[in-house]
Scaffold this motif. Sequence first.
Motif, PDB file in Angstrom:
ATOM      1  N   THR A 143       0.841  -1.204   0.000  1.00  0.00           N
ATOM      2  CA  THR A 143       0.000   0.000   0.000  1.00  0.00           C
ATOM      3  C   THR A 143       0.874   1.252   0.000  1.00  0.00           C
ATOM      4  OG1 THR A 143      -1.531  -1.264   1.371  1.00  0.00           O
ATOM      5  CG2 THR A 143      -2.013   1.053   1.112  1.00  0.00           C
ATOM      6  N   LEU A 144       1.935   1.240   0.810  1.00  0.00           N
ATOM      7  CA  LEU A 144       2.840   2.406   0.838  1.00  0.00           C
ATOM      8  C   LEU A 144       3.483   2.633  -0.529  1.00  0.00           C
ATOM      9  CD1 LEU A 144       4.752   2.353   4.238  1.00  0.00           C
ATOM     10  CD2 LEU A 144       3.577   4.294   3.230  1.00  0.00           C
ATOM     11  N   GLN A 145       3.886   1.535  -1.182  1.00  0.00           N
ATOM     12  CA  GLN A 145       4.487   1.654  -2.522  1.00  0.00           C
ATOM     13  C   GLN A 145       3.496   2.289  -3.496  1.00  0.00           C
ATOM     14  OE1 GLN A 145       5.775  -2.266  -3.612  1.00  0.00           O
ATOM     15  NE2 GLN A 145       7.740  -2.083  -2.581  1.00  0.00           N
ATOM     16  N   GLN A 146       2.233   1.836  -3.440  1.00  0.00           N
ATOM     17  CA  GLN A 146       1.202   2.378  -4.342  1.00  0.00           C
ATOM     18  C   GLN A 146       0.983   3.869  -4.089  1.00  0.00           C
ATOM     19  OE1 GLN A 146      -2.133  -0.157  -3.532  1.00  0.00           O
ATOM     20  NE2 GLN A 146      -1.598  -1.624  -5.131  1.00  0.00           N
ATOM     21  N   VAL A 147       0.908   4.223  -2.815  1.00  0.00           N
ATOM     22  CA  VAL A 147       0.664   5.632  -2.462  1.00  0.00           C
ATOM     23  C   VAL A 147       1.843   6.492  -2.923  1.00  0.00           C
ATOM     24  CG1 VAL A 147       0.346   7.229  -0.524  1.00  0.00           C
ATOM     25  CG2 VAL A 147      -0.847   5.061  -0.525  1.00  0.00           C
ATOM     26  N   ARG A 148       3.081   5.990  -2.743  1.00  0.00           N
ATOM     27  CA  ARG A 148       4.273   6.740  -3.184  1.00  0.00           C
ATOM     28  C   ARG A 148       4.265   6.921  -4.704  1.00  0.00           C
ATOM     29  NH1 ARG A 148       7.996   3.179   0.200  1.00  0.00           N
ATOM     30  NH2 ARG A 148       7.764   4.078   2.268  1.00  0.00           N
ATOM     31  N   LEU A 149       3.903   5.843  -5.415  1.00  0.00           N
ATOM     32  CA  LEU A 149       3.831   5.912  -6.881  1.00  0.00           C
ATOM     33  C   LEU A 149       2.833   6.968  -7.330  1.00  0.00           C
ATOM     34  CD1 LEU A 149       3.970   2.197  -8.084  1.00  0.00           C
ATOM     35  CD2 LEU A 149       5.494   4.048  -8.771  1.00  0.00           C
ATOM     36  N   MET A 150       1.648   6.962  -6.679  1.00  0.00           N
ATOM     37  CA  MET A 150       0.606   7.936  -7.026  1.00  0.00           C
ATOM     38  C   MET A 150       1.080   9.350  -6.740  1.00  0.00           C
ATOM     39  SD  MET A 150      -3.037   6.380  -5.996  1.00  0.00           S
ATOM     40  CE  MET A 150      -3.806   7.900  -6.481  1.00  0.00           C
ATOM     41  N   LEU A 205      -4.545   4.246   4.597  1.00  0.00           N
ATOM     42  CA  LEU A 205      -3.634   4.686   3.520  1.00  0.00           C
ATOM     43  C   LEU A 205      -4.274   4.484   2.146  1.00  0.00           C
ATOM     44  CD1 LEU A 205      -0.020   3.394   4.278  1.00  0.00           C
ATOM     45  CD2 LEU A 205      -0.718   5.737   3.911  1.00  0.00           C
ATOM     46  N   GLU A 206      -4.889   3.313   1.985  1.00  0.00           N
ATOM     47  CA  GLU A 206      -5.484   2.946   0.699  1.00  0.00           C
ATOM     48  C   GLU A 206      -6.670   3.855   0.344  1.00  0.00           C
ATOM     49  OE1 GLU A 206      -6.849  -1.084   0.677  1.00  0.00           O
ATOM     50  OE2 GLU A 206      -5.840  -1.446  -1.230  1.00  0.00           O
ATOM     51  N   ARG A 207      -7.518   4.077   1.329  1.00  0.00           N
ATOM     52  CA  ARG A 207      -8.751   4.828   1.047  1.00  0.00           C
ATOM     53  C   ARG A 207      -8.551   6.345   0.996  1.00  0.00           C
ATOM     54  NH1 ARG A 207     -14.014   2.362   3.666  1.00  0.00           N
ATOM     55  NH2 ARG A 207     -13.587   0.155   3.466  1.00  0.00           N
ATOM     56  N   GLU A 208      -7.551   6.810   1.725  1.00  0.00           N
ATOM     57  CA  GLU A 208      -7.341   8.263   1.805  1.00  0.00           C
ATOM     58  C   GLU A 208      -6.163   8.688   0.929  1.00  0.00           C
ATOM     59  OE1 GLU A 208      -8.956  10.397   4.679  1.00  0.00           O
ATOM     60  OE2 GLU A 208     -10.415   8.825   4.338  1.00  0.00           O
ATOM     61  N   ARG A 209      -5.755   7.825  -0.004  1.00  0.00           N
ATOM     62  CA  ARG A 209      -4.512   8.078  -0.757  1.00  0.00           C
ATOM     63  C   ARG A 209      -4.537   9.361  -1.578  1.00  0.00           C
ATOM     64  NH1 ARG A 209      -6.971   3.552  -3.081  1.00  0.00           N
ATOM     65  NH2 ARG A 209      -7.708   3.906  -5.196  1.00  0.00           N
ATOM     66  N   ASN A 210      -5.724   9.851  -1.905  1.00  0.00           N
ATOM     67  CA  ASN A 210      -5.806  11.072  -2.723  1.00  0.00           C
ATOM     68  C   ASN A 210      -5.812  12.350  -1.894  1.00  0.00           C
ATOM     69  OD1 ASN A 210      -5.909   9.653  -5.181  1.00  0.00           O
ATOM     70  ND2 ASN A 210      -8.081   9.208  -4.849  1.00  0.00           N
ATOM     71  N   ILE A 249      -2.143  12.455   3.546  1.00  0.00           N
ATOM     72  CA  ILE A 249      -1.429  11.196   3.259  1.00  0.00           C
ATOM     73  C   ILE A 249      -0.144  11.512   2.496  1.00  0.00           C
ATOM     74  CG2 ILE A 249      -1.526   9.118   1.802  1.00  0.00           C
ATOM     75  CD1 ILE A 249      -3.073   8.560   4.260  1.00  0.00           C
ATOM     76  N   ALA A 250      -0.242  12.408   1.521  1.00  0.00           N
ATOM     77  CA  ALA A 250       0.946  12.769   0.726  1.00  0.00           C
ATOM     78  C   ALA A 250       2.024  13.410   1.595  1.00  0.00           C
ATOM     79  CB  ALA A 250       0.523  13.718  -0.393  1.00  0.00           C
ATOM     80  N   ASP A 251       1.622  14.058   2.679  1.00  0.00           N
ATOM     81  CA  ASP A 251       2.582  14.734   3.562  1.00  0.00           C
ATOM     82  C   ASP A 251       3.178  13.830   4.639  1.00  0.00           C
ATOM     83  OD1 ASP A 251       2.233  17.048   2.185  1.00  0.00           O
ATOM     84  OD2 ASP A 251       0.664  17.833   3.507  1.00  0.00           O
ATOM     85  N   LEU A 252       2.707  12.573   4.709  1.00  0.00           N
ATOM     86  CA  LEU A 252       3.227  11.666   5.743  1.00  0.00           C
ATOM     87  C   LEU A 252       4.703  11.370   5.495  1.00  0.00           C
ATOM     88  CD1 LEU A 252       0.374   8.998   6.021  1.00  0.00           C
ATOM     89  CD2 LEU A 252       1.078  10.555   7.823  1.00  0.00           C
TER      90      LEU A 252
END
Lengths: 62, 245
Positions: free
Chosen positions: A42-49, B228-233, B237-240
């Motif tokens: 999940t962290l990898q996916q979020v970083r990629l996005m 993380l998955e649901r709030e990814r946008n 989350i981007a600032d973590l």
Amino acid sequence: MISLDIWMRENPLTYVWFGSYAVALLIFAIEIAMVKHKRKITLQQVRLMRNAGDDARDEGIA
Amino acid sequence: MAINWFKYSAPTTFYGLAGKMIPWFAFSAAILFAIGLYIGFFVAPTDAQQGEFYRIMFIHVPASILSMFLYLIMAGYAALGLIFNTRLSAMMATAIAPTGALFALISLWTGALWGKPMWGTWWLWDARLTSELILLFLYLGFIALHASIDDPRRADRAAALLAIVGSVNVPIIYFSVKWWNTLHQGSTIKFSGTTMHIAMQQAMFTMLAACWLYAIAVVLVRVRSIILERERNTTWIADLPEVKQ
């Protein structure tokens, strides 16, 4: 089946330990590995996005 | 100093809090498992009737209790999510389900291992055993239903309904030994007291505490991944720090 019955009565602690506790601990170990793997993915996916979003913004500015 | 508990019902604040709590719960669980196993195997005496086989109950009873309590907690969170439309509640329900299912599986497995030398059979369609098996299927049904719907909010609502309806099964499991003439023994520990040896009680309650702490730790790790998955946008989350790496 009869041999298993005899074996478990001759080795009750081995039967209890390997049959229940070792299995339960193995299940816990698998679950821990799965949640850790899920977090990693999940962290990898979020970083990629996030990186994709940054790239898109940079291209827009350029 | 008043604590604003609602602050931690938001994924934004809960994510950090959960991260800080996980090591404490995990470490305490590991210590208690070691102590519980030591008391259970080296301190607790051999049972006069069941011999060494009774030691299975130090994992069987905690797993069974956890499987029932986790279902009620999951249904409670699911109901909160359904009624108040709170995001974190639904995420918590989703995170609890796999752990609850595994405890139900351990309960059934260890019960079968105990049943073979004591009853002469791995399985029988006894009310307690059958209702516990239904609990496992309810957990699996919750997980499968949630996974089968692409939209997470719709999946939360559908799975919540199943969890709430299925919670009827928990009192059935608990009272099955009283309502029906079952082969499964009744409760050894009652509010009025117990006849168990003190070392047996210590082993069982230590293992129960260890299982609780383990379940909380694992659920918190899982819910952090779900957040993380649901709030990814979102920007938070981007600032973590772990995302910025």
